[in-house]
Design an enzyme around this catalytic site. Structure first.
Site, PDB file in Angstrom:
ATOM      1  N   TYR A 149      -3.692  17.427  35.327  1.00  0.00           N
ATOM      2  CA  TYR A 149      -4.036  18.204  34.134  1.00  0.00           C
ATOM      3  C   TYR A 149      -5.506  18.092  33.760  1.00  0.00           C
ATOM      4  O   TYR A 149      -6.242  17.364  34.369  1.00  0.00           O
ATOM      5  CB  TYR A 149      -3.076  17.987  32.972  1.00  0.00           C
ATOM      6  CG  TYR A 149      -2.927  16.635  32.304  1.00  0.00           C
ATOM      7  CD1 TYR A 149      -3.788  15.582  32.502  1.00  0.00           C
ATOM      8  CD2 TYR A 149      -1.865  16.466  31.411  1.00  0.00           C
ATOM      9  CE1 TYR A 149      -3.604  14.389  31.827  1.00  0.00           C
ATOM     10  CE2 TYR A 149      -1.680  15.268  30.736  1.00  0.00           C
ATOM     11  CZ  TYR A 149      -2.553  14.235  30.949  1.00  0.00           C
ATOM     12  OH  TYR A 149      -2.373  13.068  30.286  1.00  0.00           O
ATOM     13  N   GLU A 150      -5.891  18.911  32.814  1.00  0.00           N
ATOM     14  CA  GLU A 150      -7.298  19.019  32.404  1.00  0.00           C
ATOM     15  C   GLU A 150      -8.174  19.375  33.616  1.00  0.00           C
ATOM     16  O   GLU A 150      -9.292  18.892  33.759  1.00  0.00           O
ATOM     17  CB  GLU A 150      -7.728  17.689  31.775  1.00  0.00           C
ATOM     18  CG  GLU A 150      -8.846  17.771  30.752  1.00  0.00           C
ATOM     19  CD  GLU A 150      -8.598  18.767  29.640  1.00  0.00           C
ATOM     20  OE1 GLU A 150      -7.482  18.791  29.077  1.00  0.00           O
ATOM     21  OE2 GLU A 150      -9.520  19.550  29.350  1.00  0.00           O
TER      22      GLU A 150
END
Lengths: 593, 593
Positions: free
Chosen positions: A434-435
């Site tokens: 993620y990110e």
């Protein structure tokens, strides 16, 4: 049952002996004396060991539950969240004007590692709110700030970030959620967002969603994306809560880990929202938050490795199995503790050298953020922008690997959920995706950051390394051999890789991109090499000055020697792969796979 | 939903173009012509895709359940198990005398990869039975063979292996389970065994436990361990089932993965057992099975990487996100499939080169087992004994890493259980810990196998590499550069590491053991380098001979070039670490951790 003790001594060493924060010119750093930072870290450690850590396994086992759009967090999360809020922790580095404590981001980073190591799923509710507040502070109107920020600083209301859609992850140009302008100046948002962490839960009275969407008729693709504030409950002018907005969580994802954090599918059905910042400038607003958010994820990778390492050490000291090759070390017991075995040591040293080096990198990175934001230093801004993908990608890839190594110390017992080691591995795994998945970090590094502003920031980093070498070489043969020479050699590999990209990247972008992940790891190793060099210098100085706790400083030097001798030489392998270019990587047609 | 297609073409290439099995002198290999092996693999592929693979996710989600000592496997397992048994698969390489089909172990290995890739948890029930039968065939009396083997060859009865106890994993000298001799010549076994895969379940009428235990009054430690046959139900002289024995499953472990396989805590409460082999020679009996069992686990690591890779390729071709750096490849679509991106390619090539190289290593290893057992060849016996820890450790460590890489191709979607990628990772993880954790494999390799018989087997391996180089060098510049030179360079690193251990290991065993895991990986890379060299040669010859399916052979050469250029150079890093010795590894006292 796993345990967790906050690494207070190590953090104090980094803040005061390595970063020497009270001597810094960064506004606010002068107040951070050893007693003050010690008190903060002690308190954070206390709440992490007593409140957050015991809920970690419960969160994993129970997960979050949804019924008719209402999401229940695991037993105990709500009480713990209230305790955290009452302690003022969410506002630690927020402006005093909005009820925060106004401390530097550096202190927030240190505390966040402690909380995240104790309970990553839990800490994410607060972490996402932090990101949303930063966005409103940077891009919001005064009315928006006054309406939302004070309640979010205390986490009475939490925040979220809504980017991803089923067809649209990395490539935000594919976004379909639309925002139609209404007569009252608000927008009606319609569409589905997925993978929304903390999108719905029972920890706060209100949830403030920041949502990327396209205004019909705007520019095509990514240039037509705008950012909106969409509260779960409308906020009346007097600050009280009004009607329920038409946004709801339609389901929760079943994930490999971080079960205690609700990952939501969010349906926006003409939900009322207000533009945050300018029309069609949503991406710019996103990017200003991204450095902090990505550093925060790098921190999570490190934090899971840190807690897993702690437990692996405890197990290695306690588990009796076999005898040392050099003769029994525990002759009165039925067998020796497995920490006597060289391969167990090798693994523990890998983990330790990573965790302590990674922690130094993270805190240095956080101090660069402060330097950039509080100190308005553009060089620091450029440098942290370059280092952000390295910190995110390297600390989460290596953090995961080290967490797996810690689990491996337990043998078969680590594969059993009751040991808690499996949860550390499963939780650590998310930070790689993620990110911005780590491949995207590598692309950002090689395709964008490396050549940014004429390559100035990369040269700035190399200069930093060179200055350290110049300052510290030639004073002591052993120190030269253990620290200076390995760092010199690794940084040459980094420069050679940069040269390769310069020579080939323009005419053949694939030649650079095929080596992007290797470059990210090469760069990460040089960063940790520099951190270990700086830590070794600080430890050597402390020993020379007769500082108390000589064992701590000697241990630091020994661990640093290990990193330099056994981990840092990986740079040569990464360089060899980079210099192989794209030919073997891209040789197959897609249908040959 | 994940998919699986058996790699039949690749296996046929390995069996016939690389190993050239019909030309081999190994008894039974002459019958294995291309049509025959193709028919077997086709049938195995069919049952794996149609029956086993669809049950894989169900097994993960449901797991096994226990009520009052009765264990239920997931829905559908029993029917599928019956189908497998009716097809005669469990007896594929078992003696015809006991109802088996008498094929070489090689064919069992190929089929096992297919079954295991489709459903590892399910396939373990059969795999453990295979190991138990081998032990009874090698060490049992004729009466024991006649009583147990025919029913186990068909898997009407399944088998288990009971070694581990709570305080006793690697170090079997700590064993407490006792076996007291009874007047009728049987033994009464009392104690607790843990981590017993397939210890109790509803797939078979009877379960034949092989149990390690100590006869009171025997020699201390590992020299006093004996092996016993303990059936769940007693077997009457006419072969019918009698009384329930006093062994029972008291609980199931909650594991990170392989949920469909019951991992049992087994309580022996004066259970009736019979000695298998000689008193106090239980370890010897165990060791004879270990090569096969460890190869089987190496196979599992490879199999999960293989199925994960297949799904990653499918996803990379289908998921549209971003545009190729060199210009749109799918201009009519909203974006390009992610397989156009160099870093996605790099990851897929890493996986592909590992999977195909590892498969070659595994089948070569299996042919060495046949050579040793069927061909009574002691050199082959020595060589496979040396290679066994490498195959087990390297294929499971790298298999896990590659499975994680495959999951990473999916980005956030891979972290969601519904993709199936998380299960592959969680299932693959167990292979690194059981059948001897990988640190133990490294210890076995460096501490035992390397110097066995005066180092003869290691020299034999080096000679094999040298002969290949001698035979193939100097014929074609490109082939030399792509394959011969990299293999030469890597094998020099392997020899240098061996020299280092010889020079330092005797006076300081820790100096060797600190490099044991690095040596295992160095050795693994050289093995895969040799496999790729042999595969490249076979592909080149096939192309020169105008064989059909030129694309297959060209793809093989390209993938081989990738391995040699980008993966094999890891040997230098492992050598650097090995030559660093034990100093930095062992420098800390245990209480400095």
């Amino acid at each position: 049952m796993p345990v967790y003790n906050a690494p207070i001594k190590d953090m104090q060493f980094l803040l005061h002996d390595v970063l020497k924060i009270t001597e810094s010119e960064i506004p606010g750093y002068g107040d951070l004396d050893r007693d003050f930072t010690g008190a903060i870290l002690q308190e954070a450690g206390k709440i992490s060991s007593e409140v957050l850590q015991p809920l970690n396994v419960i969160g994993d086992q129970q997960g979050c539950r949804i019924e008719n759009g209402v999401v229940r967090t695991p037993d105990g999360f709500k009480d713990a969240f209230n305790q955290l809020c009452q302690g003022g922790w969410p506002g630690l580095d927020m402006p005093e004007q909005y009820g925060g404590q106004g401390l530097p981001y550096l202190m927030n980073s240190a505390v966040s590692e402690i909380f995240s190591a104790a309970n990553q799923s839990f800490t994410m509710y607060q972490g996402l709110t932090h990101g949303a507040v930063s966005a409103i502070l940077t891009h919001g109107s005064d009315t928006q700030k006054d309406m939302f920020v004070p309640k979010m600083v205390t986490c009475e209301w939490t925040g979220t970030m809504n980017l991803t859609e089923p067809q649209c992850g990395t490539d935000l140009a594919l976004m379909r959620t639309k925002a139609e302008k209404q007569d009252d100046g608000s927008y009606a948002l319609t569409g589905q967002k997925i993978f929304i962490s903390a999108g719905e839960h029972d920890l706060a009275q209100n949830i403030i969603h920041l949502v990327l969407a396209k205004i019909p008729g705007g520019p095509e693709g990514i240039k037509g994306v705008s950012l909106f504030i969409v509260p779960k409950f409308m906020v009346n002018e007097n600050g009280s809560l009004g009607d329920r907005n038409s946004v709801m969580c339609s389901s929760l994802e079943h994930k490999m880990g971080v079960h205690g954090n609700a990952t939501c599918v969010m349906d926006y059905d003409g939900a009322k929202g207000w533009l945050l910042g300018q029309e069609h400038k949503g991406m710019r607003a996103m990017f200003t938050m991204m450095n902090e958010a990505r550093l925060g994820v790098g921190m999570q990778g490190l934090a899971q490795a840190a807690v897993a390492y702690q437990n692996a050490v405890a197990y290695a000291k306690e588990r009796l199995q076999g005898r040392a090759a050099t003769g029994a070390q525990n002759p009165d017991g039925p067998a020796d503790p497995i920490i006597v075995h060289p391969d167990i040591r090798r693994s523990l040293m890998d983990q330790r050298a990573f965790v302590e080096g990674g922690r130094a990198l993270l805190l240095w990175g956080a101090s660069l953020i402060d330097h950039a934001h509080r100190g308005k230093n553009t060089e620091a801004e450029g440098l942290i922008s370059l280092l952000t993908p390295v910190i995110k990608g390297f600390l989460t890839d290596e953090g995961f690997n080290m967490t797996v190594q810690a689990q491996q110390i337990y043998g078969g017992h680590g594969y059993i959920e009751e040991s808690g080691m499996s949860q550390f591995v499963r939780d650590a795994r998310i930070a790689m995706v993620y990110e911005g998945a780590n491949g995207i970090q590598a692309l950002d590094l090689v395709g964008r950051k490396l050549a940014l502003d004429g390559g100035k920031h990369m040269l700035g980093f190399i200069d930093l390394v060179k200055s350290w070498i110049k300052e510290n070489a030639g004073q002591n043969d052993v120190f030269d051999q253990d620290f200076v020479e390995p760092l010199k050699s690794a940084s040459k590999d980094l420069q050679a890789a940069g040269m390769y990209f310069m020579a080939h990247g323009m005419k053949n972008p694939n030649a650079a991109l095929a080596g992007s992940t290797d470059f990210l790891h090469l760069f990460g190793h040089v960063c940790l090499g520099l951190m270990w060099a700086r830590m070794a210098k600080a430890a050597k100085d402390a020993l020379a000055a007769g500082a108390p706790d000589a064992t701590f400083h000697e241990t630091k030097l020994t661990t640093g020697r290990y990193y330099m001798a056994r981990r840092l030489p990986a740079t040569a392998l990464h360089l060899a792969r980079i210099e192989n270019g794209a030919e073997t990587v891209m040789a197959l047609d897609a249908d040959q796979f």
